[in-house]
Design an enzyme around this catalytic site. Structure first.
Site, PDB file in Angstrom:
ATOM      1  N   ALA A   1       0.848  -1.197   0.000  1.00  0.00           N
ATOM      2  CA  ALA A   1       0.000   0.000   0.000  1.00  0.00           C
ATOM      3  C   ALA A   1       0.884   1.248   0.000  1.00  0.00           C
ATOM      4  O   ALA A   1       2.060   1.175   0.338  1.00  0.00           O
ATOM      5  CB  ALA A   1      -0.884  -0.015   1.235  1.00  0.00           C
TER       6      ALA A   1
ATOM      7  N   GLY B   1       0.633  -5.048   1.276  1.00  0.00           N
ATOM      8  CA  GLY B   1      -0.638  -5.075   0.558  1.00  0.00           C
ATOM      9  C   GLY B   1      -0.513  -5.804  -0.769  1.00  0.00           C
ATOM     10  O   GLY B   1      -1.477  -6.416  -1.257  1.00  0.00           O
TER      11      GLY B   1
ATOM     12  N   GLU C   1      -0.947  -9.288  -0.017  1.00  0.00           N
ATOM     13  CA  GLU C   1      -2.345  -9.533   0.377  1.00  0.00           C
ATOM     14  C   GLU C   1      -3.245  -9.663  -0.860  1.00  0.00           C
ATOM     15  O   GLU C   1      -4.163 -10.475  -0.888  1.00  0.00           O
ATOM     16  CB  GLU C   1      -2.839  -8.421   1.306  1.00  0.00           C
ATOM     17  CG  GLU C   1      -2.138  -8.487   2.678  1.00  0.00           C
ATOM     18  CD  GLU C   1      -2.632  -7.431   3.634  1.00  0.00           C
ATOM     19  OE1 GLU C   1      -2.382  -6.245   3.370  1.00  0.00           O
ATOM     20  OE2 GLU C   1      -3.270  -7.790   4.638  1.00  0.00           O
TER      21      GLU C   1
ATOM     22  N   GLU D   1       4.891  -5.420   7.513  1.00  0.00           N
ATOM     23  CA  GLU D   1       4.173  -4.366   8.252  1.00  0.00           C
ATOM     24  C   GLU D   1       4.682  -4.148   9.667  1.00  0.00           C
ATOM     25  O   GLU D   1       4.704  -3.012  10.141  1.00  0.00           O
ATOM     26  CB  GLU D   1       2.668  -4.661   8.276  1.00  0.00           C
ATOM     27  CG  GLU D   1       1.946  -4.406   6.960  1.00  0.00           C
ATOM     28  CD  GLU D   1       2.016  -5.571   5.985  1.00  0.00           C
ATOM     29  OE1 GLU D   1       2.806  -6.506   6.235  1.00  0.00           O
ATOM     30  OE2 GLU D   1       1.305  -5.546   4.978  1.00  0.00           O
TER      31      GLU D   1
END
Ligand code: NAD
Length: 735
Positions: A64, A108, A111, A131
């Site tokens: 992200a 992300g 993910e 993260e």
């Protein structure tokens, strides 16, 4: 930013390529566009599969867009953001979706890949959920899908360490379904392997990770996660020691066992949002950006058109504690190393150290025997007694005793014997780079390259510019430091540079408090609780009390010389000789001879566990008596000890910025986090000064102690601090 969908009618697949250079960050806009592309590809009834692929040359995704994290959702409950909506669209697709992973899929990005029905990767690709390193957890289903796909053990390791897995290992645990063959253009290779996967008769579209069963275990889910963390040797810090993200990760991973996956996803989102707003995560995100900023070409002053020497052959002069470690660090960077010592015995000792470290890496599975054989082969690593053998090197790093006359002699000889383009660096801890450069005919190619002990493990290298050092030379060193996977901070030339100069102020005040009656073990406990990996007196024992004493004597001699020439003033400064007297009077050298501020027993913790030593208390009582000092009554409060320890450190850091020795607060923070163990979750000393203490509070505190101890220059507030407070300005940016 672009998203392009291409349909291959013959193969009946849609290939969606997305590009957001440089790391293919999944910005909100990109997620929305990708979701639309996935939805529209499904409208075409002829399509049998959707491949998600990065644009040419780009990684699958670095995750992200962290910059967008600064505008977190306002509700306590997670708002369903564009990334989660994209993930839902991909996972619920009615045709198989395949993530085609080139270079890396992080955070992300992974993910999104986890939500795809299949994952294929290039052999060199890396997959990870980093993260926790930002004080966060995966917030878009990572903690819920990963245990379902790879089991608890591998999931706990990936989420709690944040370390990436290479493609083949990811394939081994079932994270990746197939690995492409190397040697082909990435796009074509990934397409080929993806088609093999979707053409497999066993393959269907309803392979949705979130619906996979969660592996059962005799223990309850939280205990299962804790047990695997322990088994993997992961130190899960408590929340008040920077471990909020680790605790949050365990909580979220355990929630994967809830019968309804929705509840697990909701809990993960709640923990993510809580962490996003936490001070610990804000500080860690600042550190993440600071690390990249300080080593960037722009920050180092490079224009981009300089021709930088590529460092391939390195000479190391001195193979003691530092030299042997420095040689290993350069071997790790792929360079050839020639090490110079004064005697064959010293050379043999250095060889033994290097070979010992290689053998231990092989034992621990960090290196294969074949790799080790190449790594420390005669072709890569050689020893010699002659400086003349360094004539063709690109760089020489000198690491002999901390003695100016010896260093000058070596630099004179190196200057005469090395080719003109060779860069000459010194690992000195305190000596002036300009004075050393002045004995050569190439002052523009002379710098400090200050490694930390053990040099092959510690990530920081301070690159110390002399007055004449060229920017291109700084750039060449920064490039080789990057190859070592270390962090380069370029600093100016002064006594102790950035790190040690701050350390001197800090240690001085600690010893003054001990003189006044404070217990060193209590000080250590308070600073350990503050977040340092060990207390300052344990740290002194590790570094060696004799080393500190020698450095201090040399600095005093230099200062005396300066004061006699009118350049400095020593007379009124308050100082303590308690550490020197401790080491002189009873031969205490620290950990290396089992006696320092603590005692060390070879039978306990390999002789590295600090054990309280009653004879140190007796020494302190005698020491104070000999000086006519009585322990303070009432004793120091915890608050006073912490303020008098930390405030001089912060003040010195600000003075360093004021003098231009460090370019920014980020430089100071990175030096103290990676070189001295300042807790990263407090953001480093400059960030801590501004965002935790407050600059106005720091100024008031320093003024209070400066009034009480007028002979302690380390309490006199930096001019820059006074200016900033007067103008209401900050020292560091949040991100
Ligand atoms: P050390 O005493 O362990 O090693 C010095 C080595 O230099 C010895 O092996 C010695 O034989 C060799 N040597 C002496 N004269 C030589 C010559 N003329 N030619 C070749 N080799 C010679 O010292 P160290 O702890 O490795 O420190 C080396 C330098 O690194 C010093 O300047 C020190 O201030 C600096 N430094 C030390 C540390 C640390 O923690 N030890 C950390 C950062 C920087």
């Amino acid at each position: 930013m672009s998203v392009a969908a291409e349909v291959c009618p013959d193969k009946r697949v849609a290939i969606i390529r997305f590009s957001n250079p440089p790391v293919n960050a999944l910005s909100k806009k990109l997620c929305t566009r990708l979701k639309e592309a996935v939805a529209s590809a499904q409208q075409d009834a002829s399509i049998r599969a959707i491949l998600l692929m990065s644009g040419e040359g780009l990684p699958f995704s670095g995750g992200a867009d962290i910059k967008e994290f600064d505008n977190p959702p306002s509700r306590d409950n997670a708002e369903v953001g564009p990334l989660s909506l994209l993930i839902e669209e991909i996972e619920s697709a009615t045709v198989p979706t395949v993530a085609c992973i080139h270079k890396y899929a992080f955070g992300g990005g992974l993910e999104v890949a986890l939500a795809c029905h299949y994952r294929v990767s290039m052999p060199t690709a890396l997959l990870g959920l980093p993260e926790v390193k930002l004080g966060l957890i995966p917030g878009a289903g990572g903690t819920q899908r990963l245990p379902r796909l790879v089991g608890w053990e591998a999931a706990v390791r990936m989420v709690l360490t944040g370390d990436p897995l290479p493609s083949t290992e990811a394939h081994g645990i079932g994270l990746v379904d197939a690995v492409a063959k190397g040697g082909k253009e990435a796009g074509a290779a990934l397409q080929e392997v993806a088609l093999t996967v979707v053409n497999d008769p066993k393959t269907g579209c309803h392979r949705r990770t979130i619906n996979f069963p969660v592996p059962s275990n005799a223990l309850n889910p939280l205990e299962t996660c804790q047990t695997f963390a322990k088994k993997a040797g992961i130190k899960v810090e408590a929340s008040d020691r920077g471990g909020e993200a680790f605790q949050g990760a365990l909580e979220a991973l355990a929630a994967a066992a809830l019968p309804d996956p929705r509840r697990g996803l909701d809990l993960e989102a709640r923990v993510f949002n809580r962490l996003l707003r936490s001070e610990q995560s804000k500080a860690r995100r600042y550190v993440f950006f600071s690390e990249r900023r300080v080593a960037s070409d722009h920050h180092l002053g490079l224009r981009g058109d300089e021709s930088l020497v590529e460092i391939r052959h390195v000479g190391v002069v001195g193979g003691g504690t530092m030299g042997a470690g420095i040689a290993i660090a350069f071997l790790d960077a792929g360079a050839r190393v020639t090490l110079v010592e004064v005697t064959t015995e010293a050379l043999a000792r250095a060889h033994e150290v290097v070979q010992g470290i290689v053998a231990s890496r092989v034992r621990r599975g960090l290196m294969s025997a074949a790799q080790a054989a190449v790594w420390a082969s005669q072709r890569r690593f050689q020893g010699t007694l002659s400086l003349g053998d360094l004539s063709e090197t690109d760089l020489v790093v000198e690491a002999v005793f901390e003695d100016m006359a010896l260093k000058k002699d070596i630099f004179r000889r190196l200057d005469a014997q090395c080719r003109p383009s060779t860069i000459l660096a010194t690992n000195t801890s305190t000596l002036s780079i300009d004075d050393i450069a002045a004995v050569t005919r190439r002052p523009d190619r002379v710098l400090g390259m200050h490694f930390f002990s053990p040099a092959h493990m510690m990530r920081l290298v301070e690159v110390v510019r002399g007055q004449a050092s060229s920017t291109a030379v700084v750039g060449a060193l920064a490039a080789v430091i990057k190859r070592m996977k270390k962090v380069c901070v370029a600093v100016g030339n002064c006594d102790g540079f950035v790190g040690n100069r701050m350390l001197f102020s800090y240690q001085k005040e600690l010893q003054l408090m001990v003189e006044e009656g404070a217990d060193p073990y209590r000080i250590d406990k308070l600073l350990f609780d503050f977040g340092f990996p060990v207390g300052p007196f344990v740290m002194s024992d590790i570094a060696g009390l004799d080393v500190a004493r020698r450095i201090k004597q040399q600095r005093q001699q230099r200062k005396l010389k300066e004061s006699s020439t009118g350049r400095g003033n020593l007379s009124s400064e308050r100082d303590s000789d308690v550490a020197d007297k401790l080491s002189e009077s009873s031969g205490r050298l620290g950990q290396k001879n089992g006696r320092g501020w603590y005692r060390y027993d070879p039978a306990i913790g390999k002789g590295r566990t600090p054990l309280p030593d009653p004879s140190v208390q007796t020494f302190l009582e005698n020491f104070r008596r000999s000086k006519g000092l009585t322990p303070r009554n009432p004793p120091h409060t915890d608050k006073e000890i912490l303020e008098r320890s930390i405030f001089p450190l912060l003040n010195e850091g600000i003075k360093i910025i004021e003098e231009g020795i460090a370019k920014s607060g980020s430089d100071v923070d990175i030096v103290w986090i990676y070189g001295y163990g300042f807790p990263a979750w407090r953001g480093g000393p400059m960030y801590y000064a501004e965002h935790h203490v407050g600059l106005a509070n720091l100024l008031a505190g320093l003024n209070k102690y400066a009034q009480k101890y007028p002979c302690c220059s380390h309490f006199r507030p930096a001019g820059l601090l006074q200016d900033l407070v007067r103008k209401g300005q900050g020292l560091v940016a949040r991100l």
